[in-house]
Design an enzyme around this catalytic site. Structure first.
Site, PDB file in Angstrom:
ATOM      1  N   ARG B 303     -57.694 -27.903  87.592  1.00  0.00           N
ATOM      2  CA  ARG B 303     -56.452 -28.560  88.004  1.00  0.00           C
ATOM      3  C   ARG B 303     -55.236 -27.670  87.764  1.00  0.00           C
ATOM      4  NH1 ARG B 303     -54.429 -33.596  89.018  1.00  0.00           N
ATOM      5  NH2 ARG B 303     -56.022 -34.777  90.072  1.00  0.00           N
ATOM      6  N   GLU B 705     -49.692 -39.755  84.964  1.00  0.00           N
ATOM      7  CA  GLU B 705     -49.475 -38.367  84.563  1.00  0.00           C
ATOM      8  C   GLU B 705     -48.293 -37.647  85.209  1.00  0.00           C
ATOM      9  OE1 GLU B 705     -53.778 -36.523  83.968  1.00  0.00           O
ATOM     10  OE2 GLU B 705     -53.575 -37.720  85.771  1.00  0.00           O
TER      11      GLU B 705
END
Ligand code: FES
Ligand code: FES
Lengths: 161, 747
Positions: B303, B705
């Site tokens: 990621r 997030e």
């Protein structure tokens, strides 16, 4: 073992307790009041805050034997007859809670602040809550809730006068 | 809609693992862990511990009936070490006793003989020695050499970012209760019901259908309870071996010392701009400090890797990333899952480039923002891009130019206090980068009294996912919210649930819930049609628990309808499934469409630094964040505020300290997280208006997030001050603690 007599949330108890047991463990294990939480066990986070003779203390740092002859208020003792206090309502209204683990300690500290100082300024709130950490909320909604609760408590007092 | 658990929370009535009434015969477990960072076990002597007061059993690897393995992605993590030791805090034995205290006391009597080997703590050193988890990843797009040749301004260097302790308030814990016929129920504080159930079954050597894992709520997770199953599996193993209920709760200091953290990274970067400041090329090498086992690190790295272009359009890139095996506890997921680190490096590189070019960093950012039709380095073309909209909305609100001028004015008039400013754009891909995980199911039951229960695989940890699911269910069915209850997350009701992470909890489980409710609604409408002889189902509606035909209210309530449905033998239970469509990724080519959509935002952070002392204060934060059509503005606002403060903790004051032998020095007393005084005087959060998102449930967007990225603003605003004082040093590493600020100025 030592025998102690004390009240918790207005109820009188006489109990035997191991000398080294903390008030936090005692409340949770012996009195079955699990609302008071352990966040660190080291006097840092404030999750275990209770009132001892009206003063906020970290229950993880106090020994159970120290409450002999004294009065303890825990989170379970804040709502009266099942009715939320204005502070508890304000926490809900302002969404001052996420996971809820710090909440009991937070409410006890704020409750104590409002008892001492019904008109707290933002700095007073920050001073009073400094020892109560929250990892979830970012505190803003907590400050707003306490400010609002103070506001709610005001008109009632002026009416009385 | 507000979090449904709050009424209980404010009264201290909500039940967390350690609040569950002790079952009869409950035992307590504690872990004995390695005192050495790298070595080989020669001998484990448990004889004294076994004889210690209250001890029921001391469990070592020899007692494990099934596989001694709980590796999340790679089978490199034994539950109990038997040979190689990879970090201090690695579990070696489980002591089970009548009380937690006795269990801990007995732990001290275990003697383990470990042959010490040379540990590695530096990720770059680990890489040099070939110590990496999984494979090195390389993504090339465009022609980087050509692009650097064409670049007028080039900045390059090395920088580092630090770790972060989760400090979820409820530490790792579980309660395991053996049941009949070899089955076991485990109540756990964990984010991955499916994966943890699987680990338990493998270690205990029983089929998964004999393991019931149940989760009511977590006192915070933030990713730290997603992949490392040690504490949950250890409790289950002890309960199974002793055939008694066993609870395992670790202390705060054990949690800090032995659990994974946010990954520190080290980076090499090189960025090239044309004469106008447009980014032409970006080359970056990511060294991830992963720890002794792979755990979930390769996924986190992936990621970071996919987010190294941040919110900017960069035509030519070369990204290389390695997950370095070092001898500290395996780091794991932490809010943002590598994206904060990926974003940090492009922001740092661009900051550096702005100095070389002599152009204001804020202007430079703006001209490089992503727009519709732009491609990301992995070949995904952007649609419905809100990067510029968020920026402009913030600008309208705060007037960025005026704010910059005000800071300059302040600095002119103040000698010892200096202000700094930073604008951070956010572009955060939503979906699990591992496509398989983008699935969820829901079970909706309607009972004959009209009450509704919803079960999903989502785990409530304070982020309000259950509240969002509840509101999706009530709105879809057309009934009052009070009629709906979201039940526990339980593997017997919802099998194979993906972890609640990647901010996808509400997206995936909310969608599955919606499908199930729609199916139930169709069944009910068919019944209404039969009863009323009115067959246009589209014109039948249920609203606030009352049936309407063509907008006309019938004298027919939800409760009556449900009772009729039951009597007519209608199935009032529905399971439904959702898999995010059209996402794929080719790991060989490093190309694909790994995310369903992106979450955007822009924020402005202003700080004031006392340059005599190095201390600073966050003066203000203004955030505009894109949450689509919010399922709950209160919850989303809370998520943004919480994420921003948690992130500022990471970028400024939270610093982990280790001894030279790899021992964690940070503890509850020395590791500081932001307290209430940390909250800036001006902290404004605004949700972007009129944002629609067809890719998630009810047009909403994930929220857990993405806003974490805004916290980078604190680092860069302080940096703004520091670089005005001196530029003769490389950029300082993150976090910028007051000490580091002081040293930067005076050393
Ligand atoms: S548990 Fe007592 S202060 Fe943290
Ligand atoms: S609400 Fe989770 S720690 Fe405060």
């Amino acid at each position: 073992m030592k025998t102690i007599t004390f009240t918790v949330n207005g109820q009188k108890y006489t109990r035997e307790v191991e000398e080294h047991k903390t008030l936090l463990r005692f409340l949770r294990e012996d009195i079955s009041l699990t609302g008071t939480k352990e966040g660190c066990g080291a006097g840092e986070c404030g999750a275990c805050t209770v009132l001892l003779n009206s003063k906020p203390v970290n229950a993880c740092l106090v020994l159970a034997v120290e409450i002999d002859g004294k009065e303890v208020i825990t989170i379970e003792g804040i709502a009266q007859d099942g009715k939320l206090s204005p502070l508890q309502e304000a926490f809900e209204r302002h969404h001052a809670i996420q996971c809820g683990f710090c909440t009991p300690g937070m409410i006890i500290s704020a409750h104590s602040l409002l008892q001492r100082n019904p008109n707290p300024k933002r700095e007073d709130i920050q001073e009073a809550i400094e020892g109560n950490f929250c990892r979830c909320t970012g505190y803003l909604q907590i400050i707003e809730a306490i400010e609002d609760a103070a506001e709610q408590l005001k008109p009632k007092k002026s009416k009385k006068r | 809609m507000k979090n449904v658990d709050m009424k209980m929370h404010v009264k201290g009535q909500s039940v967390f693992i350690d609040d569950i009434k002790a079952p009869i015969g409950l035992l307590n477990a504690a872990l004995f862990t390695s005192p050495v960072a790298k070595g080989r076990i020669k001998n484990i002597d448990i004889s004294a511990a076994q004889k210690s007061e209250g001890v029921a059993m001391v469990i070592t690897h020899k007692d494990i009936p099934g596989k001694n393995q709980i590796g999340h992605m790679i089978a490199d993590q034994p539950l109990l070490a038997f040979d190689e030791i990879e970090y201090i805090g690695q579990p070696i034995a489980i002591v089970v006793a009548d009380t937690r205290k006795n269990a801990k006391k007995a732990c001290q009597l275990i003697k383990v003989d470990i042959e010490k080997l040379e540990p590695v703590f530096e990720p770059r050193e680990a890489y040099q020695k070939g110590l990496i988890h999984a494979q090195k990843r390389v993504l090339v797009n465009g022609n980087i050499e050509e692009a650097f040749k064409k670049s007028k301004y080039i900045a390059s260097g090395r920088i580092d970012s630090g770790g972060q302790e989760h400090f979820y308030f409820e530490t790792q814990r579980a309660l395991a209760i053996p049941k009949e016929a070899d089955t076991i129920k485990v109540c756990a504080s964990c984010q991955s019901p499916g994966a943890f159930q699987h680990h338990i079954a493998e270690v205990l050597d029983i089929p998964m259908h004999k393991v019931e894992l149940e989760i009511r709520r977590l006192g915070g997770g933030f990713g730290g309870k997603e992949s490392t199953a040690v504490w949950v599996v250890a409790a289950a193993l002890a309960a199974k071996l002793l055939n008694r209920p066993v609870k395992l709760v670790i202390s705060r200091n054990e949690d800090i010392a032995t659990t994974g953290k946010r990954h520190p990274y080290s980076y090499d970067y090189k960025i090239g701009l044309d004469e106008n400041g447009k980014i032409l090329a970006f080359e970056v090498f990511l060294y991830q400090q992963a720890g002794g086992c792979a755990d979930i690190s390769p996924a986190v790295l992936g990621r970071s890797f996919l987010h190294t272009s941040g919110s900017y359009c960069i035509p030519n890139v070369k990204i290389t990333a390695v997950s370095c095996k070092t001898n500290i506890p395996p780091n794991n997921a932490f809010r943002g899952f590598g994206v904060p680190q990926g974003t940090f490096i492009i922001e740092s590189a661009l900051f550096h480039a702005s100095e070389i070019m002599g152009k204001n960093i804020i202007e430079l950012k703006k001209i490089n923002l992503l727009k519709d039709g732009d491609f990301l380095p992995y070949g995904m073309q952007l649609k419905k891009t809100n990067a510029v909209r968020c920026w402009e909305t913030l600008d309208e609100k705060v007037n960025i130019k005026k704010r910059i001028e005000a800071v300059e004015e302040f600095n002119k008039n103040n000698q010892t206090k200096k202000r700094g400013i930073s604008v951070i754009p956010v572009c955060f891909g939503i979906s699990f980068a591992q496509s398989t995980l983008n699935q969820a199911s829901a079970l909706v039951n309607i009972y004959i009294d009209g009450s509704v229960s919803v079960s999903t695989g989502a785990v409530e940890m304070g982020q309000g996912v259950n509240t969002k699911i509840l509101s999706v269910a009530a709105n879809t069915l057309g009934i009052q919210k009070e009629k709906v209850r979201v039940d526990t997350t339980n593997t017997s009701r919802i099998p194979n649930a993906s972890p609640t992470s990647a901010s996808t909890g509400a997206d995936l489980n909310g969608m599955a819930t919606k499908f199930a409710c729609e199916e139930l609604l169709t069944r009910l409408k068919k019944l209404i049609a039969k009863k009323t002889n009115f067959f246009d189902l589209d014109k039948i509606r249920i609203k606030d628990g009352i049936v309407y035909l063509c907008g006309a209210k019938l004298d027919y309530t939800w409760e009556e309808l449900i009772l009729d449905a039951y009597n007519e033998r209608t199935d009032l239970s529905c399971h439904s499934f959702y898999a995010t469509p059209a996402i794929y990724y080719d790991r060989v080519k490093e190309r694909g469409r790994p995310f369903a959509y992106y979450s955007y935002g822009t924020s402005l952070t202003e700080v004031e630094v006392d340059i005599l002392r190095g201390v600073y204060e966050i003066v203000s934060i203004d955030v505009v964040h894109d949450v689509g059509k919010s399922l709950s503005p209160e919850i989303d606002k809370g998520q943004i505020e919480g994420a921003v403060i948690q992130s500022i903790g990471w970028t400024t004051i939270e610093q982990l300290r280790y001894a030279p032998d790899g021992k964690m020095l940070s503890s509850a007393n020395s590791y500081k997280i932001p307290d209430i005084k940390f909250v800036p005087k001006n902290f404004n959060v605004m949700l972007l208006e009129n944002s629609e998102n067809p890719y998630a449930v009810c047009n909403s967007k994930a929220i857990g997030e993405p806003p974490f990225i805004h916290g980078l603003g604190a680092y860069f605003a302080i940096l703004d001050v520091l670089r005005k004082i001196r530029k003769d040093k490389p950029l300082p590493s993150l976090p910028l603690t007051p000490e580091k600020v002081f040293m930067y100025i005076y050393e």
